[in-house]
Structure formats: structure tokens, C-alpha cells
Design a protein around this motif. Structure first.
Motif, mmCIF file in Angstrom:
data_model
loop_
_atom_site.group_PDB
_atom_site.id
_atom_site.type_symbol
_atom_site.label_atom_id
_atom_site.label_comp_id
_atom_site.label_asym_id
_atom_site.label_seq_id
_atom_site.Cartn_x
_atom_site.Cartn_y
_atom_site.Cartn_z
ATOM 1 N N UNK A 1 0.857 -1.184 0.000
ATOM 2 C CA UNK A 1 0.000 0.000 0.000
ATOM 3 C C UNK A 1 0.892 1.232 0.000
ATOM 4 N N UNK A 2 0.707 2.089 -0.986
ATOM 5 C CA UNK A 2 1.518 3.300 -1.113
ATOM 6 C C UNK A 2 0.655 4.512 -0.825
ATOM 7 N N UNK A 3 1.157 5.405 -0.009
ATOM 8 C CA UNK A 3 0.389 6.607 0.326
ATOM 9 C C UNK A 3 0.570 7.646 -0.782
ATOM 10 N N UNK B 1 -3.134 0.328 -3.806
ATOM 11 C CA UNK B 1 -3.022 -0.994 -3.194
ATOM 12 C C UNK B 1 -2.614 -1.971 -4.291
ATOM 13 N N UNK B 2 -1.461 -2.601 -4.151
ATOM 14 C CA UNK B 2 -0.959 -3.479 -5.204
ATOM 15 C C UNK B 2 -0.868 -4.915 -4.728
ATOM 16 N N UNK B 3 -1.197 -5.809 -5.645
ATOM 17 C CA UNK B 3 -1.125 -7.235 -5.358
ATOM 18 C C UNK B 3 -0.155 -7.902 -6.312
ATOM 19 N N UNK B 4 0.724 -8.712 -5.740
ATOM 20 C CA UNK B 4 1.611 -9.481 -6.598
ATOM 21 C C UNK B 4 1.903 -10.808 -5.923
ATOM 22 N N UNK C 1 2.204 -0.154 3.844
ATOM 23 C CA UNK C 1 2.061 -1.559 4.186
ATOM 24 C C UNK C 1 2.735 -2.362 3.108
ATOM 25 N N UNK C 2 3.567 -3.314 3.493
ATOM 26 C CA UNK C 2 4.188 -4.164 2.487
ATOM 27 C C UNK C 2 4.441 -5.499 3.152
ATOM 28 N N UNK C 3 3.503 -6.406 2.952
ATOM 29 C CA UNK C 3 3.610 -7.681 3.655
ATOM 30 C C UNK C 3 3.261 -8.825 2.740
ATOM 31 N N UNK C 4 3.782 -9.994 3.088
ATOM 32 C CA UNK C 4 3.444 -11.201 2.360
ATOM 33 C C UNK C 4 2.378 -11.949 3.154
#
Lengths: 216, 200
Positions: free
Chosen positions: B54-56, B85-88, B63-66
Motif C-alpha cells: 500500500x503506497x500513500x 493498493x498493489x497485489x503481486x 504496508x508491504x507484507x506477504x
């Protein structure tokens, strides 16, 4: 996504909710659609549910996108090309997975930001009437009318927010374009004018050529 | 979790949320992988995880979690603006494998106010209405927050429009001045030139 109110009730209320229809929910997503891309979303819907799909293009190019909604059998329920905004309501005629796609394949280099809101089913009532002996009290009916008013506030706010975002995007585009074009024009103006003078001077500078018959 | 879409194995998919500050956003997702042999999406792919980033609006990563194949994430916005909000997936398989894709079920809620169900189920009638009214008051506060943010954005919009307006005016004046001064310079320069060449 904005607010979501579950409108829950007591334990019996939940049971009747399950029996009557699937719970209502709305999914809204704002995503970026790159040029020449197509993005599809799928939703499983029970037969007889009233659904609404609404979308709007917020930024990019001419602010338009192709949209297509298909039922589980592949029949096209809704198909529009190059639309900026639209709202489509339908009742699911069969069970299954409904698919809707947004396509930017007609655009070569602008990517678009698209917002859509897919509402499945109607919201369940705040105070379900199945297990009541009496009518709603004044407090309860006041709650219900406030709830309805807030729902329309959410609606208006979303629409206003999208229109304002679109307008602001256009204004920023315009601002950049005006700046670049004006600078470009000023440079062209200078270059052409100065170039003209030197070109003209060069016509008269060739002293080496013999003919100097100049019209007097 | 009803709405889903497909992405490639190594592809990153992002969604944008334009929200005011101090808002709690909760997201639920579930990811399934396409099985070539069964020609269907596997229910729970073991070892498959999802990077959620999640980038502000200022570019800072909130937020950057697996997470595992199914999960819930949440964050609170500090600034107002576009949060991405990015999903990879953490899949290490190459995308060369034909027909390999992922199905992501997604459900994102902004400004969710959790109804305390146990308080409502209390038999006390007045209490139930009380709880509902408190919930409504919270929702109205959220509406106010959104409206304040809307006011900020409209102000930015108005500033941009006014800047464009004055830009157009200023550039038109500058161009006219350039035109006039270069015109005068042209005539002068040519006159001096012809005089020096004894043509005039």
C-alpha cells in the motif's frame, strides 16, 4: 469503497435473510487500465437478484472506455463503445458467473483510470418485519429514514467525487498543454523571424557572383 | 468474497483508493491458481502467497507484507489522497508456462464501522436503537470527513483552472511582445543591411 452498512438483525433475522436472498453487497474498484488492455471482472449471482453496474472514466485521453456485460451463457446483456459514464440495471435471469469487461484496446498510448460500482441485490431492511408483533416504533422508523437518506448521500457524494476528479484531470491536462504549446510557439516565432532576416541577407551577400544587376 | 478477476502469475495489479486522512481501510482477498491438468482453479494452492503493498499519496509505503493464499489486510490513511493498493504473487514460476494465471477474489471496505452484533442482539429495545443511532452518528462523521476532503480537492481544481487562465493570458502577451519586437528588429536589421550594401 465507501461505507457499507450490514443492516443486521437478531438471530432469526439472519436466518430469514439467508432464506430470502443472498446478502446484498456492492463492490467498487478504481483501477488503471493501460492502453490496448482489457480487464474483466467476474461475479457469481443467484437468479432473480437485481444488480446494477455503474462505471465512469476518471482520467485519460478522451475519458471513454468500452464496456461489455455477459451472462453465464455468454449472451451479451450490455455493450457500449467509448462511453464516459453509464449505469445499467438488470435482473439475473439465471444462476452463474456474470462477467463484465472494460476495454481500452482502441487507444494507442493513453491509459485510463476507470471506476466501477457493481451492486448485487437490494439492501436488507434494518428492522426485518418477519418476527415482529407490532409495527415499527417511532425511533425505529426514524432510524430507517435516516438510513435511507444516508444511502442517497453516499450516492451523491460518489458521483460528485468522480465528476470533480474528472474535471480536475481535464483542467490539469489543459494547463500542461497550454504551457507546452505557448513555449513552443514562442520559440518557433523567434527562430522563424531571426531565420528570415538571415536568409534574406544571404540572398544579397554573394559578391562573388557576377550579375549585380539590381533593380533600382 | 464474490468479485474476482484474473492476472498473470508474476503480474502486479493495483487499485486506487482516493480517500481522506484518518480512514481505516480493510481488505479481504483470496487467491487461486489455475491448474493445467484439472482445467480449473485449485481451491487452496499451498505455498502460494500474495505481496500486498500500500503506497500513500506522498509515495511512502504504508504496508508491504506477504500474506498467504487467503487473508485480510488493513491500513489507516495518514494523508488524504490517492492510496495505491498493489497485489503481486510470490510465485517463482516463470510466466512462460502456458495458460498459467491466478484468480483473485477481492473485497475492500473503506471507512468501515463495525456494528457490535452482540450489543444489538441484547433484548433491550432501547439499547438496540441506541447502538444503531451511534452507528449512524459515526457514519455521518465519515460523510463529513469525505466532504472536507472534497472541499480540498475542489480548491486544487479551482487553482489549476485559474492558473491555466492566467497562463493563457500571460503567454499571449509575451508572444505579442516577441512578435512586435522581432518585427522591429527585422525591419531595422534589413534597412541597415541594404544601406550598407548601397542598395537603398
Amino acid at each position: 469503497m465507501f461505507l457499507r452498512d450490514y443492516g443486521a438483525a437478531g438471530p432469526w433475522g439472519w436466518l430469514t435473510l439467508l432464506l430470502v436472498a443472498c446478502a446484498a453487497w456492492a463492490s467498487e474498484i478504481t483501477f488503471e487500465l493501460p492502453d490496448n488492455a482489457k480487464q474483466c471482472f467476474y461475479e457469481e449471482i443467484v437468479q432473480g437478484t437485481k444488480c446494477t453496474l455503474e462505471f465512469q472514466v476518471i482520467t485519460g485521453g478522451h475519458y471513454d472506455v468500452d464496456c461489455r456485460l455477459e451472462d453465464p451463457g455468454g449472451a451479451v446483456l450490455y455493450k457500449e463503445m467509448k462511453k464516459q459514464y453509464d449505469s445499467f440495471t438488470f435482473t439475473a435471469s439465471r444462476n452463474g458467473t456474470y462477467k463484465f469487461c472494460f476495454s481500452n484496446e482502441f487507444s494507442t498510448f493513453t491509459h485510463k483510470t476507470v471506476y466501477f460500482d457493481f451492486q448485487v441485490g437490494e439492501d436488507p431492511p434494518l428492522f426485518p418485519s418477519e418476527n415482529r408483533a407490532t409495527a415499527l416504533t417511532q425511533m425505529e422508523s426514524a432510524c430507517v429514514s435516516i438510513h435511507e437518506a444516508l444511502k442517497s448521500v453516499i450516492d451523491y457524494q460518489t458521483h460528485f467525487r468522480l465528476r470533480e476528479a474528472q474535471g480536475r484531470s481535464r483542467a490539469e491536462d489543459l494547463n500542461t498543454r497550454v504551457a507546452y504549446w505557448s513555449i513552443g510557439e514562442a520559440i518557433i516565432l523567434l527562430v522563424v523571424s531571426i531565420g528570415q532576416v538571415f536568409l534574406l541577407k544571404s540572398f544579397f551577400s554573394d559578391k562573388r557572383t557576377t550579375t549585380t544587376r539590381v533593380a533600382s | 468474497l464474490a468479485l474476482y478477476f484474473h492476472i498473470g502469475e508474476r503480474e502486479e495489479k493495483c487499485i486506487i483508493e482516493d480517500i481522506p486522512s484518518d480512514i481505516l481501510v480493510v481488505g479481504n482477498y483470496k487467491v487461486q491458481r489455475w491448474d493445467i491438468h484439472k482445467h480449473d482453479f485449485l481451491e487452496a494452492a499451498p505455498g502460494l502467497g500474495m505481496f500486498v503493498t500500500v503506497t500513500s499519496p506522498s509515495g511512502e509505503v504504508l504496508l508491504s507484507k506477504l500474506y498467504g493464499p487467503q487473508g485480510t489486510f488493513s491500513f489507516t490513511s495518514y494523508l488524504s489522497g490517492e492510496h495505491i493498493i498493489c497485489f503481486q504473487s510470490n510465485s517463482t514460476r516463470f510466466a512462460v508456462i502456458a495458460g498459467s494465471k491466478l484468480r483473485i477474489h477481492l473485497d475492500i471496505r473503506v471507512g468501515e464501522h463495525f456494528l457490535d452484533e452482540s450489543a444489538i442482539q441484547a433484548k433491550d429495545k432501547v439499547n438496540e436503537v441506541n447502538v444503531r443511532l451511534e452507528h449512524l452518528i459515526e457514519q455521518i462523521h465519515h460523510v463529513t470527513k469525505e466532504q472536507d476532503y472534497e472541499r480540498e480537492r475542489e480548491e486544487k481544481f479551482r487553482k489549476t483552472s485559474e492558473e491555466t487562465n492566467s497562463n493563457i493570458l500571460w503567454w499571449a502577451i509575451v508572444q505579442t511582445l516577441i512578435l512586435i519586437s522581432v518585427g522591429i528588429w527585422q525591419i531595422k536589421s534589413l534597412r541597415d543591411f541594404f544601406i550598407s550594401k548601397k542598395l537603398v
